[in-house]
Design a protein around this motif. Structure first.
Motif, PDB file in Angstrom:
ATOM      1  N   THR A  96      16.945  45.017 -30.419  1.00  0.00           N
ATOM      2  CA  THR A  96      16.063  45.986 -29.649  1.00  0.00           C
ATOM      3  C   THR A  96      14.806  46.200 -30.385  1.00  0.00           C
ATOM      4  OG1 THR A  96      17.368  47.834 -30.035  1.00  0.00           O
ATOM      5  CG2 THR A  96      17.879  46.779 -28.241  1.00  0.00           C
ATOM      6  N   ASP A  97      14.819  46.396 -31.696  1.00  0.00           N
ATOM      7  CA  ASP A  97      13.899  46.943 -32.646  1.00  0.00           C
ATOM      8  C   ASP A  97      12.668  45.915 -32.494  1.00  0.00           C
ATOM      9  OD1 ASP A  97      11.978  47.535 -34.946  1.00  0.00           O
ATOM     10  OD2 ASP A  97      13.721  48.950 -35.585  1.00  0.00           O
ATOM     11  N   PRO A  98      11.291  46.340 -32.139  1.00  0.00           N
ATOM     12  CA  PRO A  98      10.518  45.201 -32.022  1.00  0.00           C
ATOM     13  C   PRO A  98       9.801  44.864 -33.393  1.00  0.00           C
ATOM     14  CG  PRO A  98       9.493  47.661 -31.666  1.00  0.00           C
ATOM     15  CD  PRO A  98      11.242  47.778 -31.803  1.00  0.00           C
ATOM     16  N   GLN A  99      10.196  45.517 -34.661  1.00  0.00           N
ATOM     17  CA  GLN A  99       9.554  45.092 -35.894  1.00  0.00           C
ATOM     18  C   GLN A  99      10.657  43.944 -36.353  1.00  0.00           C
ATOM     19  OE1 GLN A  99       6.888  45.721 -37.024  1.00  0.00           O
ATOM     20  NE2 GLN A  99       6.812  46.602 -38.706  1.00  0.00           N
ATOM     21  N   GLN A 100      12.099  44.244 -35.836  1.00  0.00           N
ATOM     22  CA  GLN A 100      12.930  43.149 -36.278  1.00  0.00           C
ATOM     23  C   GLN A 100      12.914  41.960 -35.226  1.00  0.00           C
ATOM     24  OE1 GLN A 100      15.253  43.629 -38.462  1.00  0.00           O
ATOM     25  NE2 GLN A 100      16.322  41.769 -38.449  1.00  0.00           N
ATOM     26  N   LYS A 101      12.619  42.157 -33.965  1.00  0.00           N
ATOM     27  CA  LYS A 101      12.081  41.109 -33.219  1.00  0.00           C
ATOM     28  C   LYS A 101      11.083  40.342 -33.969  1.00  0.00           C
ATOM     29  CE  LYS A 101      13.055  43.262 -28.839  1.00  0.00           C
ATOM     30  NZ  LYS A 101      12.345  43.712 -27.691  1.00  0.00           N
ATOM     31  N   ARG A 102       9.995  40.841 -34.482  1.00  0.00           N
ATOM     32  CA  ARG A 102       8.927  40.210 -35.046  1.00  0.00           C
ATOM     33  C   ARG A 102       9.386  39.250 -36.254  1.00  0.00           C
ATOM     34  NH1 ARG A 102       3.500  41.387 -34.049  1.00  0.00           N
ATOM     35  NH2 ARG A 102       3.061  42.879 -32.514  1.00  0.00           N
ATOM     36  N   LYS A 103      10.116  39.943 -37.175  1.00  0.00           N
ATOM     37  CA  LYS A 103      10.703  39.527 -38.218  1.00  0.00           C
ATOM     38  C   LYS A 103      11.664  38.197 -37.882  1.00  0.00           C
ATOM     39  CE  LYS A 103      10.319  43.233 -41.318  1.00  0.00           C
ATOM     40  NZ  LYS A 103      11.125  44.245 -42.209  1.00  0.00           N
ATOM     41  N   ILE A 104      12.480  38.206 -36.685  1.00  0.00           N
ATOM     42  CA  ILE A 104      13.488  37.446 -36.391  1.00  0.00           C
ATOM     43  C   ILE A 104      12.616  35.970 -35.843  1.00  0.00           C
ATOM     44  CG2 ILE A 104      14.799  36.536 -34.639  1.00  0.00           C
ATOM     45  CD1 ILE A 104      16.232  39.177 -34.915  1.00  0.00           C
ATOM     46  N   CYS A 206       8.778  42.814 -24.001  1.00  0.00           N
ATOM     47  CA  CYS A 206       9.950  43.004 -23.497  1.00  0.00           C
ATOM     48  C   CYS A 206      10.725  43.849 -24.250  1.00  0.00           C
ATOM     49  CB  CYS A 206      10.731  41.732 -23.442  1.00  0.00           C
ATOM     50  SG  CYS A 206      12.328  41.509 -22.538  1.00  0.00           S
ATOM     51  N   LEU A 207      10.428  45.378 -23.780  1.00  0.00           N
ATOM     52  CA  LEU A 207      11.199  46.496 -24.344  1.00  0.00           C
ATOM     53  C   LEU A 207      12.559  46.443 -24.330  1.00  0.00           C
ATOM     54  CD1 LEU A 207       8.128  47.228 -24.557  1.00  0.00           C
ATOM     55  CD2 LEU A 207       8.665  49.393 -24.652  1.00  0.00           C
ATOM     56  N   GLY A 208      13.425  46.722 -25.461  1.00  0.00           N
ATOM     57  CA  GLY A 208      14.809  46.759 -25.303  1.00  0.00           C
ATOM     58  C   GLY A 208      15.165  45.267 -25.646  1.00  0.00           C
ATOM     59  N   GLU A 209      16.312  44.688 -25.319  1.00  0.00           N
ATOM     60  CA  GLU A 209      16.993  43.590 -25.404  1.00  0.00           C
ATOM     61  C   GLU A 209      16.178  42.556 -24.745  1.00  0.00           C
ATOM     62  OE1 GLU A 209      21.394  41.200 -25.719  1.00  0.00           O
ATOM     63  OE2 GLU A 209      21.055  43.402 -24.671  1.00  0.00           O
ATOM     64  N   VAL A 210      16.025  41.243 -25.467  1.00  0.00           N
ATOM     65  CA  VAL A 210      15.234  40.177 -24.815  1.00  0.00           C
ATOM     66  C   VAL A 210      16.446  39.212 -24.146  1.00  0.00           C
ATOM     67  CG1 VAL A 210      13.722  38.378 -25.392  1.00  0.00           C
ATOM     68  CG2 VAL A 210      13.382  40.378 -26.536  1.00  0.00           C
TER      69      VAL A 210
END
Length: 439
Positions: A96-104, A206-210
């Motif tokens: 859910t964290d957008p920074q973590q999403k970016r890194k993944i 997509c805020l929260g889980e994708v």
């Protein structure tokens, strides 16, 4: 005025000197930055370039087909399309964290890209569409370090053991400069004027889980936003126009039945450099058309709001950091001619003042951080401008959530001015099939 013809000529000479007779791979995203980078490299070294487009499953509606079509019409280089949707969605599951999403997304993109680039015999160089705002937002330049705003996988996200030398001809340019370079190279308007799209794609909208279902919903809503902005003649007047799906649902009514569905945020910004930005004052008729189409055509959406936050404090991409419960202030104005009959009312929004009022009616503001309404019904004999019993009234509604105990609305003044909480994002808009009470 910058001499972009001279810039193009110098860049081509520099690229030929840097690359020589080696082969180059370029990550093509469909955005203007990577397209202009590819065009510059192609001008310099021709068929030594191979472009790779990775379908992450996080693209806009029709993006893959559009990229392939534009590339075939405008480039002589080879294009390789890689379908990695399942791979990306598996990695993003539960995040859910957008920074973590970016890194993944950044790491997975690099892994997928590297696997495909390894198949290009003799490839030594990697061309990227890095521009100056990417460097600034990722922590600044080495001589002028700054705080990180957001992670860009093309800036500081590449592995230390990368087997390619980087080619970044646009790294000192701003977005509008890149467009000017594209015009100088003869690229068509459909490429040059295309709105920017984030590297992590729809995952940060997509805020929260994708999930695939949320992405499909967002794709349809986003396509409607862009279609209506074009119809209104505003596509080239705004810097970005897109949709965001929130991780909250609200009560509404459809076909006489109670529903519990998602909220879409419409975000339109204007900027010259993408380091700062302001929200665009598009016509209310356009917002209304967007709202009606989304709530009628996109399953699972019953509420549409318009984001009126500048950058800073918000980012232009619509993401929020480290919160599953989005702090959301929502000001809503409705009018009622008789009990039980509601319709949307026009709002006059004055930038910066935080003042909202209906034309010809006293301004009102929310008085609590839960659901609240304020009826203005002065006596007919008062002689003051007001709202009669069977005329109109304003209703201020707060859809509330909290982040570490910080409330959405910090203060209220009877003057009609409000001050949002530190983490709040302010919206105003037409609400489609949502209930007038703002549940």
């Amino acid at each position: 005025m910058a001499d972009f013809k001279a810039f193009v000529e110098q860049s081509i000479a520099d690229l030929r000197k840097q690359i020589g007779s080696e082969r180059v791979v370029c990550g093509l995203s469909g955005g203007v930055d990577s397209a202009v980078t590819a065009a510059l490299v192609a001008k310099a070294v021709g068929n030594q370039l191979t472009c790779i487009f990775v379908n992450t499953g996080l693209m806009r509606k029709g993006e893959i087909e559009s990229v392939a079509d534009v590339f075939q019409k405008n480039f002589d280089s080879k294009l390789v399309v890689v379908d990695a949707e399942d791979r990306f969605l598996a990695k993003l599951a539960g995040v859910t964290d957008p920074q973590q999403k970016r890194k993944i997304v950044g790491k997975e993109f690099i892994d997928v890209f590297a696997d495909e680039a390894a198949k290009v015999n003799g490839a030594k160089f990697l061309a990227q569409g890095t521009i100056y705002p990417d460097i600034v937002e990722s922590g600044g330049t080495p001589d002028k370090p700054a705080g990180m705003v957001k992670f860009h996988h093309n800036v500081g996200g590449l592995p230390d053991d990368l087997e390619f030398e980087l080619v970044e001809p646009l790294r000192d340019l701003y977005k509008e400069d890149v467009r000017q370079v594209g015009r100088e190279l003869g690229l068509p308007a459909e490429i040059i004027e295309r709105h920017p799209f984030p590297g992590p794609g729809l995952s940060v909208r997509c805020l929260g889980e994708v999930t695939k279902q949320k992405l499909d919903t967002l794709r349809e809503a986003d396509a409607i936003v862009r279609e209506e902005i074009r119809k209104a003649g505003y596509y080239n007047k705004v810097s970005q126009a897109f949709a965001v799906i929130l991780p909250i649902q609200s009560v509404g009514v459809r076909d006489g039945s109670r529903i519990y569905e998602s909220t879409i945020v419409v975000r339109c910004i204007s900027t010259g450099d993408f380091v700062t930005a302001d929200w665009t004052r598009i016509p209310f008729e356009t917002i209304d058309a967007i709202s009606k189409r989304i709530t009628a055509e996109v399953p699972g959406v019953n509420r549409v709001v318009y984001d009126v936050t500048p950058k800073p404090p918000a980012t232009h991409s619509g993401e929020e950091a480290k919160t599953a419960l989005l702090p959301l202030f929502h000001f809503r104005a409705v009018s009622r001619n008789s009990p039980g009959q509601f319709r949307r009312s026009s709002l006059n929004l004055k930038s910066g003042s935080g003042r909202c009022k209906m034309m010809g009616s006293p301004a009102v503001s929310p008085s609590r951080t839960d659901t609240a309404s304020l009826n203005q019904q002065p006596a007919a004999s008062s002689g003051k401008q007001g709202v009669g019993q069977n005329e109109s009234f304003l209703q201020a509604v707060v859809l509330f959530s909290f982040h570490r105990g910080v409330s959405v609305c910090r203060s209220f003044r009877r003057t009609g001015r409000f001050a949002p909480g530190r983490r709040s994002r302010i919206f105003a808009g037409s609400l489609g099939t949502a209930l007038s009470e703002g549940e």
